[in-house]
Design a protein around this motif. Structure first.
Motif, PDB file in Angstrom:
ATOM      1  N   GLY A 105       0.819  -1.197   0.000  1.00  0.00           N
ATOM      2  CA  GLY A 105       0.000   0.000   0.000  1.00  0.00           C
ATOM      3  C   GLY A 105       0.859   1.256   0.000  1.00  0.00           C
ATOM      4  N   GLY A 106       0.193   2.392   0.049  1.00  0.00           N
ATOM      5  CA  GLY A 106       0.894   3.664   0.051  1.00  0.00           C
ATOM      6  C   GLY A 106       0.332   4.623  -0.961  1.00  0.00           C
ATOM      7  N   LEU A 107       1.155   5.600  -1.313  1.00  0.00           N
ATOM      8  CA  LEU A 107       0.759   6.642  -2.261  1.00  0.00           C
ATOM      9  C   LEU A 107       1.396   6.371  -3.616  1.00  0.00           C
ATOM     10  CD1 LEU A 107      -0.456   9.459  -2.944  1.00  0.00           C
ATOM     11  CD2 LEU A 107       1.695  10.433  -2.073  1.00  0.00           C
ATOM     12  N   VAL A 108       0.587   6.437  -4.661  1.00  0.00           N
ATOM     13  CA  VAL A 108       1.095   6.199  -6.013  1.00  0.00           C
ATOM     14  C   VAL A 108       0.390   7.135  -6.975  1.00  0.00           C
ATOM     15  CG1 VAL A 108      -0.598   4.372  -6.480  1.00  0.00           C
ATOM     16  CG2 VAL A 108       1.580   4.379  -7.709  1.00  0.00           C
ATOM     17  N   GLN A 109       1.077   7.497  -8.047  1.00  0.00           N
ATOM     18  CA  GLN A 109       0.469   8.371  -9.050  1.00  0.00           C
ATOM     19  C   GLN A 109      -0.469   7.581  -9.952  1.00  0.00           C
ATOM     20  OE1 GLN A 109       3.673  10.315 -11.155  1.00  0.00           O
ATOM     21  NE2 GLN A 109       3.897  11.879  -9.572  1.00  0.00           N
ATOM     22  N   PRO A 110      -1.434   8.254 -10.542  1.00  0.00           N
ATOM     23  CA  PRO A 110      -2.303   7.561 -11.499  1.00  0.00           C
ATOM     24  C   PRO A 110      -1.485   6.882 -12.586  1.00  0.00           C
ATOM     25  CG  PRO A 110      -3.186   9.710 -10.975  1.00  0.00           C
ATOM     26  CD  PRO A 110      -1.839   9.650 -10.324  1.00  0.00           C
ATOM     27  N   GLY A 111      -1.897   5.664 -12.906  1.00  0.00           N
ATOM     28  CA  GLY A 111      -1.161   4.862 -13.877  1.00  0.00           C
ATOM     29  C   GLY A 111      -0.094   4.000 -13.253  1.00  0.00           C
ATOM     30  N   GLY A 112       0.185   4.202 -11.989  1.00  0.00           N
ATOM     31  CA  GLY A 112       1.218   3.447 -11.300  1.00  0.00           C
ATOM     32  C   GLY A 112       0.730   2.087 -10.837  1.00  0.00           C
ATOM     33  N   HIS A 113       1.581   1.407 -10.088  1.00  0.00           N
ATOM     34  CA  HIS A 113       1.244   0.063  -9.632  1.00  0.00           C
ATOM     35  C   HIS A 113       1.688  -0.132  -8.190  1.00  0.00           C
ATOM     36  CE1 HIS A 113       5.478  -1.249 -10.026  1.00  0.00           C
ATOM     37  NE2 HIS A 113       5.484  -0.447 -11.076  1.00  0.00           N
ATOM     38  N   LEU A 114       0.999  -1.023  -7.510  1.00  0.00           N
ATOM     39  CA  LEU A 114       1.311  -1.428  -6.152  1.00  0.00           C
ATOM     40  C   LEU A 114       0.979  -2.899  -5.998  1.00  0.00           C
ATOM     41  CD1 LEU A 114      -0.207   1.436  -3.941  1.00  0.00           C
ATOM     42  CD2 LEU A 114       2.222   0.902  -4.193  1.00  0.00           C
ATOM     43  N   THR A 115       1.642  -3.547  -5.050  1.00  0.00           N
ATOM     44  CA  THR A 115       1.312  -4.916  -4.702  1.00  0.00           C
ATOM     45  C   THR A 115       1.034  -5.001  -3.207  1.00  0.00           C
ATOM     46  OG1 THR A 115       2.650  -5.845  -6.494  1.00  0.00           O
ATOM     47  CG2 THR A 115       2.072  -7.319  -4.684  1.00  0.00           C
ATOM     48  N   LEU A 116      -0.120  -5.540  -2.880  1.00  0.00           N
ATOM     49  CA  LEU A 116      -0.489  -5.777  -1.494  1.00  0.00           C
ATOM     50  C   LEU A 116      -0.229  -7.245  -1.151  1.00  0.00           C
ATOM     51  CD1 LEU A 116      -3.908  -3.880  -1.343  1.00  0.00           C
ATOM     52  CD2 LEU A 116      -1.589  -2.994  -1.013  1.00  0.00           C
ATOM     53  N   THR A 117       0.209  -7.477   0.076  1.00  0.00           N
ATOM     54  CA  THR A 117       0.472  -8.835   0.546  1.00  0.00           C
ATOM     55  C   THR A 117      -0.372  -9.123   1.774  1.00  0.00           C
ATOM     56  OG1 THR A 117       2.749  -8.742  -0.259  1.00  0.00           O
ATOM     57  CG2 THR A 117       2.242 -10.429   1.373  1.00  0.00           C
ATOM     58  N   CYS A 118      -0.876 -10.320   1.824  1.00  0.00           N
ATOM     59  CA  CYS A 118      -1.670 -10.802   2.961  1.00  0.00           C
ATOM     60  C   CYS A 118      -1.042 -12.104   3.423  1.00  0.00           C
ATOM     61  CB  CYS A 118      -3.113 -11.005   2.514  1.00  0.00           C
ATOM     62  SG  CYS A 118      -4.225 -11.646   3.775  1.00  0.00           S
ATOM     63  N   ALA A 119      -0.676 -12.176   4.683  1.00  0.00           N
ATOM     64  CA  ALA A 119      -0.050 -13.378   5.234  1.00  0.00           C
ATOM     65  C   ALA A 119      -0.792 -13.809   6.490  1.00  0.00           C
ATOM     66  CB  ALA A 119       1.415 -13.107   5.553  1.00  0.00           C
ATOM     67  N   SER A 120      -0.859 -15.097   6.690  1.00  0.00           N
ATOM     68  CA  SER A 120      -1.591 -15.596   7.852  1.00  0.00           C
ATOM     69  C   SER A 120      -0.644 -15.948   8.992  1.00  0.00           C
ATOM     70  CB  SER A 120      -2.422 -16.823   7.491  1.00  0.00           C
ATOM     71  OG  SER A 120      -1.581 -17.908   7.148  1.00  0.00           O
ATOM     72  N   SER A 121      -1.189 -15.886  10.177  1.00  0.00           N
ATOM     73  CA  SER A 121      -0.496 -16.308  11.381  1.00  0.00           C
ATOM     74  C   SER A 121      -1.468 -17.105  12.217  1.00  0.00           C
ATOM     75  CB  SER A 121      -0.011 -15.083  12.159  1.00  0.00           C
ATOM     76  OG  SER A 121       0.556 -15.450  13.398  1.00  0.00           O
ATOM     77  N   GLY A 122      -1.062 -18.298  12.642  1.00  0.00           N
ATOM     78  CA  GLY A 122      -1.929 -19.110  13.478  1.00  0.00           C
ATOM     79  C   GLY A 122      -2.836 -20.048  12.721  1.00  0.00           C
ATOM     80  N   PHE A 123      -2.881 -19.955  11.406  1.00  0.00           N
ATOM     81  CA  PHE A 123      -3.622 -20.891  10.577  1.00  0.00           C
ATOM     82  C   PHE A 123      -3.031 -20.854   9.175  1.00  0.00           C
ATOM     83  CE2 PHE A 123      -6.450 -18.377   7.752  1.00  0.00           C
ATOM     84  CZ  PHE A 123      -6.226 -17.108   8.256  1.00  0.00           C
ATOM     85  N   ALA A 124      -3.399 -21.826   8.368  1.00  0.00           N
ATOM     86  CA  ALA A 124      -2.817 -21.976   7.032  1.00  0.00           C
ATOM     87  C   ALA A 124      -3.701 -21.290   5.998  1.00  0.00           C
ATOM     88  CB  ALA A 124      -2.636 -23.440   6.693  1.00  0.00           C
ATOM     89  N   LEU A 125      -3.283 -20.130   5.560  1.00  0.00           N
ATOM     90  CA  LEU A 125      -4.048 -19.413   4.547  1.00  0.00           C
ATOM     91  C   LEU A 125      -4.150 -20.212   3.250  1.00  0.00           C
ATOM     92  CD1 LEU A 125      -5.505 -16.718   4.057  1.00  0.00           C
ATOM     93  CD2 LEU A 125      -3.338 -15.799   3.207  1.00  0.00           C
TER      94      LEU A 125
END
Length: 126
Positions: free
Chosen positions: A9-29
């Motif tokens: 996440g964060g701030l990006v200009q139009p046309g730009g790209h971002l990657t979000l990550t989701c990780a689990s703790s305590g169970f197997a995602l």
């Protein structure tokens, strides 16, 4: 402790790209279907994308189809949301969630999801 931890996440200009990550703790995602949601100020939480437990089904909201990609990570129990060609209207707090179903019907009902990440802000602005 069962939890989903988000990063990216964060701030990006139009046309730009971002990657979000989701990780689990305590169970197997890896044993769950995973959904990504977003909530803009003053709006309801909306489903963005989901991925089935066995990775054979993906669903995308019409507004992000062709620009966003959901995938399992190379690291166990992680899921990514790659966001390309970002637009100002993509600005929102993004959440990942885990449950047993990935379908268009289910994605429209975030209250059915059992586990939620803490949310991460994505701002698209010049």
């Amino acid at each position: 402790q069962v939890q989903l931890v988000q990063s990216g996440g964060g701030l990006v200009q139009p046309g730009g790209h971002l990657t979000l990550t989701c990780a689990s703790s305590g169970f197997a995602l890896d044993d769950y279907a995973v959904g990504w949601f977003r909530q803009a100020p003053g709006k309801e939480r909306e489903g963005v994308s989901c991925l089935s437990e066995n990775n054979d089904n993906t669903v995308y909201a019409h507004s992000v189809k062709g620009r966003f990609t959901i995938s399992r990570g190379t690291v166990k129990n992680t899921v990514y949301l790659q966001m390309n060609s970002l637009k100002p209207e993509d600005t929102a707090v993004y959440y990942c969630a885990a449950d047993v179903v990935c379908s268009n019907w289910y994605l429209q009902r975030p209250h059915l999801y059992d586990y939620w990440g803490q949310g991460t802000q994505v701002t698209v602005s010049s």
